[in-house]
Enzyme design. Structure first.
Site, PDB file in Angstrom:
ATOM      1  N   LYS A   1      -0.421   1.506  -6.934  1.00  0.00           N
ATOM      2  CA  LYS A   1      -0.860   2.286  -7.614  1.00  0.00           C
ATOM      3  C   LYS A   1       0.217   3.544  -7.415  1.00  0.00           C
ATOM      4  O   LYS A   1      -0.062   3.643  -5.697  1.00  0.00           O
ATOM      5  CB  LYS A   1      -2.425   2.549  -8.001  1.00  0.00           C
ATOM      6  CG  LYS A   1      -2.395   1.805  -9.545  1.00  0.00           C
ATOM      7  CD  LYS A   1      -2.338   2.357 -10.621  1.00  0.00           C
ATOM      8  CE  LYS A   1      -1.874   2.811 -11.235  1.00  0.00           C
ATOM      9  NZ  LYS A   1      -0.456   2.381 -12.293  1.00  0.00           N
TER      10      LYS A   1
ATOM     11  N   ASP B   1      -0.798   5.021   0.920  1.00  0.00           N
ATOM     12  CA  ASP B   1      -1.780   4.667   0.865  1.00  0.00           C
ATOM     13  C   ASP B   1      -1.201   3.379   1.889  1.00  0.00           C
ATOM     14  O   ASP B   1      -0.683   2.471   1.915  1.00  0.00           O
ATOM     15  CB  ASP B   1      -2.033   3.377  -0.418  1.00  0.00           C
ATOM     16  CG  ASP B   1      -3.276   2.300  -0.246  1.00  0.00           C
ATOM     17  OD1 ASP B   1      -3.254   1.769   1.125  1.00  0.00           O
ATOM     18  OD2 ASP B   1      -3.201   1.344  -1.518  1.00  0.00           O
TER      19      ASP B   1
ATOM     20  N   TYR C   1       5.770  -3.470  -9.462  1.00  0.00           N
ATOM     21  CA  TYR C   1       5.171  -2.957  -8.940  1.00  0.00           C
ATOM     22  C   TYR C   1       4.870  -3.602  -7.536  1.00  0.00           C
ATOM     23  O   TYR C   1       4.512  -4.874  -6.931  1.00  0.00           O
ATOM     24  CB  TYR C   1       3.964  -3.861 -10.373  1.00  0.00           C
ATOM     25  CG  TYR C   1       2.813  -2.995  -9.669  1.00  0.00           C
ATOM     26  CD1 TYR C   1       1.993  -1.764 -10.520  1.00  0.00           C
ATOM     27  CD2 TYR C   1       1.602  -3.591  -9.268  1.00  0.00           C
ATOM     28  CE1 TYR C   1       0.756  -1.153  -9.824  1.00  0.00           C
ATOM     29  CE2 TYR C   1       0.345  -3.918  -8.993  1.00  0.00           C
ATOM     30  CZ  TYR C   1       0.246  -2.047  -9.407  1.00  0.00           C
ATOM     31  OH  TYR C   1      -1.229  -1.993  -8.933  1.00  0.00           O
TER      32      TYR C   1
HETATM   33  C1  F6R Z   1      -5.291  -0.945  -8.263  1.00  0.00           C
HETATM   34  C2  F6R Z   1      -5.355  -1.595  -6.828  1.00  0.00           C
HETATM   35  C3  F6R Z   1      -6.683  -2.694  -6.467  1.00  0.00           C
HETATM   36  C4  F6R Z   1      -5.564  -4.534  -6.756  1.00  0.00           C
HETATM   37  C5  F6R Z   1      -6.648  -5.314  -6.854  1.00  0.00           C
HETATM   38  C6  F6R Z   1      -6.129  -6.400  -6.674  1.00  0.00           C
HETATM   39  O1  F6R Z   1      -4.764  -0.027  -7.746  1.00  0.00           O
HETATM   40  O2  F6R Z   1      -5.310  -1.222  -5.575  1.00  0.00           O
HETATM   41  O3  F6R Z   1      -7.341  -2.900  -7.869  1.00  0.00           O
HETATM   42  O4  F6R Z   1      -4.567  -4.437  -7.389  1.00  0.00           O
HETATM   43  O5  F6R Z   1      -7.769  -5.302  -5.774  1.00  0.00           O
HETATM   44  O6  F6R Z   1      -5.409  -6.299  -5.048  1.00  0.00           O
HETATM   45  P1  F6R Z   1      -4.628  -7.517  -4.368  1.00  0.00           P
HETATM   46  O7  F6R Z   1      -3.634  -8.434  -5.439  1.00  0.00           O
HETATM   47  O8  F6R Z   1      -3.349  -6.843  -3.260  1.00  0.00           O
HETATM   48  O9  F6R Z   1      -4.695  -9.018  -4.005  1.00  0.00           O
HETATM   49 MG    MG Z   2      -4.216   0.435  -1.656  1.00  0.00          MG
HETATM   50 MG    MG Z   3      -5.091   4.284  -3.391  1.00  0.00          MG
END
Ligand code: F6R
Ligand code: MG
Ligand code: MG
Length: 368
Positions: A235, A15, A232
């Site tokens: 994903k 990603d 973390y």
């Molecule tokens: C799950 C994912 C999204 C983000 C969520 C919060 O794998 O990538 O669900 O975790 O959109 O993202 P941030 O913390 O970047 O605002």
């Molecule tokens: Mg992403």
């Molecule tokens: Mg992804």
């Protein structure tokens, strides 16, 4: 490529920036990756390639003759991700360079953020392969379908009917927590295998071999970004590569387990349990609560290293009812809001930002 030489199929993904948020990839990213890989094909580094995306994940499918874990190939993928990250930064895509955990390439892309699934084999007279790519979930998502494809005769008729498959398959299982692995043989050790892989957040099937001759049948990416980075950082949306037909499971036996939208870990903030929804390429845009988790499937015939395809395997009305059930399950799970089992257990959230939230309450607890 000489007919008997060994071919390597490498699927490397990362990603490197989402459009919009974590939903999809921008077309400029895909074009940049294709352009870079075209050069590599022209100068003979790779035999062929195909670029796809699942949600916000960029998927590089490469064929070459350099073997698994090859520095030149991994560096090529690293450079593609780096150039794409520059484009992502220019467009201010979300989380530009999210999975690129290191500033410089150091020999092997594993452990640097991207996910890798590679296998080397002598191309058969006809070599059908199916590649699965998922978003908003983690490598343990493959445990259930891989078990059913290679060990469950109620799924795979070939385990009963094809003499090449009757002896069964062996499974290499990785314990991502302890960094160790074990190989278990089915059908004899089926119960032991299930005792491990039911804990799909920890024990992950990383490859499968046919027992009659030890041929590689399947490989899965097993990178767990949370463990790699010690915190973390996104994903670890996984990929899987499966060889089909003539002594391997038929294409239809490989697709069949995905008609059950089983619950996987991931979804919103990588912190929720939800159904894995099989979709055609153009529907791999997880927008509802950043989900539900998606899987796409690309089928190829390989011809002297050339990737003939892809065929969009889930673009088939026979998966319509699976998608409908996945939507019903999503609805049911979502009603739990922040409660388990929709939200993952605390130990699965150790590497998220949840500990920072709990830290704020630390001094307010009193002994009882
Ligand atoms: C799950 C994912 C999204 C983000 C969520 C919060 O794998 O990538 O669900 O975790 O959109 O993202 P941030 O913390 O970047 O605002
Ligand atoms: Mg992403
Ligand atoms: Mg992804």
């Amino acid at each position: 490529m000489a007919e008997e030489s060994r071919l390597t199929l490498s699927v490397i993904k990362a990603d490197i920036g989402g459009f919009v948020g974590h939903v999809s990839s921008h077309p400029d990213i895909l074009d940049t990756a294709k352009d870079k890989l075209n050069h590599a094909k022209e100068n003979g580094t790779i035999v062929d390639f195909h670029v796809l995306r699942c949600g916000d994940d960029l998927e590089l499918i490469l064929t070459h003759t350099k073997g698994c874990d090859n520095t030149e190939i991994h560096e090529l993928a690293w450079n593609v991700f780096s150039v794409c990250t520059e484009v992502a930064k220019e467009l201010k895509l979300y989380g530009a360079g999210q999975d690129i955990l290191s500033d410089a390439f150091s020999g092997n892309i594993k452990g640097m953020g991207p996910g890798v699934a590679e296998m080397e084999f002598v191309e058969r007279k006809s070599e059908p392969v199916v590649i699965f790519m998922a978003d908003k979930t983690s490598p343990g998502a493959w445990n259930l379908p891989i078990y059913r494809i290679f060990a469950d005769p109620f799924n795979t008729a070939g385990l009963i009917i094809d003499p090449k498959m009757c002896d069964g398959f062996s499974f290499r299982v990785l314990d991502v927590k302890e960094g160790r692995c074990i190989t278990l043989s089915c059908p004899e050790e089926m119960h032991y295998l299930l005792a491990l892989i039911g804990t799909s957040s920890r024990y992950i099937i990383s490859s499968v071999y046919r027992k009659t001759d030890g041929e590689i049948a399947a490989v899965m990416s097993t990178q767990k970004l949370s463990f790699i980075a010690g915190k973390y950082v996104g994903k670890d949306d996984p990929v899987a590569v499966i060889r089909c037909q003539s002594g391997f499971p038929a294409v239809g036996e490989v697709m069949e387990p995905f008609s059950f939208p089983h619950l996987v870990e991931g979804w919103m903030r990588g912190s929720h349990s939800g159904p894995l929804m099989p979709v055609p390429f153009y529907e791999a845009n997880p927008t509802r609560f950043d989900g539900p988790p998606r899987v796409i499937s690309a089928g190829f015939q390989i011809s002297n290293g050339r990737l003939i395809g892809p065929h969009d395997m889930f673009d088939d009305p026979s998966f319509d009812s699976t998608r409908r059930i996945a939507n019903d399950i999503s609805e049911y799970m979502r009603r739990h809001g922040p409660f388990q089992p929709h939200r993952l257990p605390e130990e699965e959230l150790e590497y998220t930002t949840l500990p920072l939230v709990l830290e704020k309450l630390k001094d307010r607890f009193q002994k009882v």
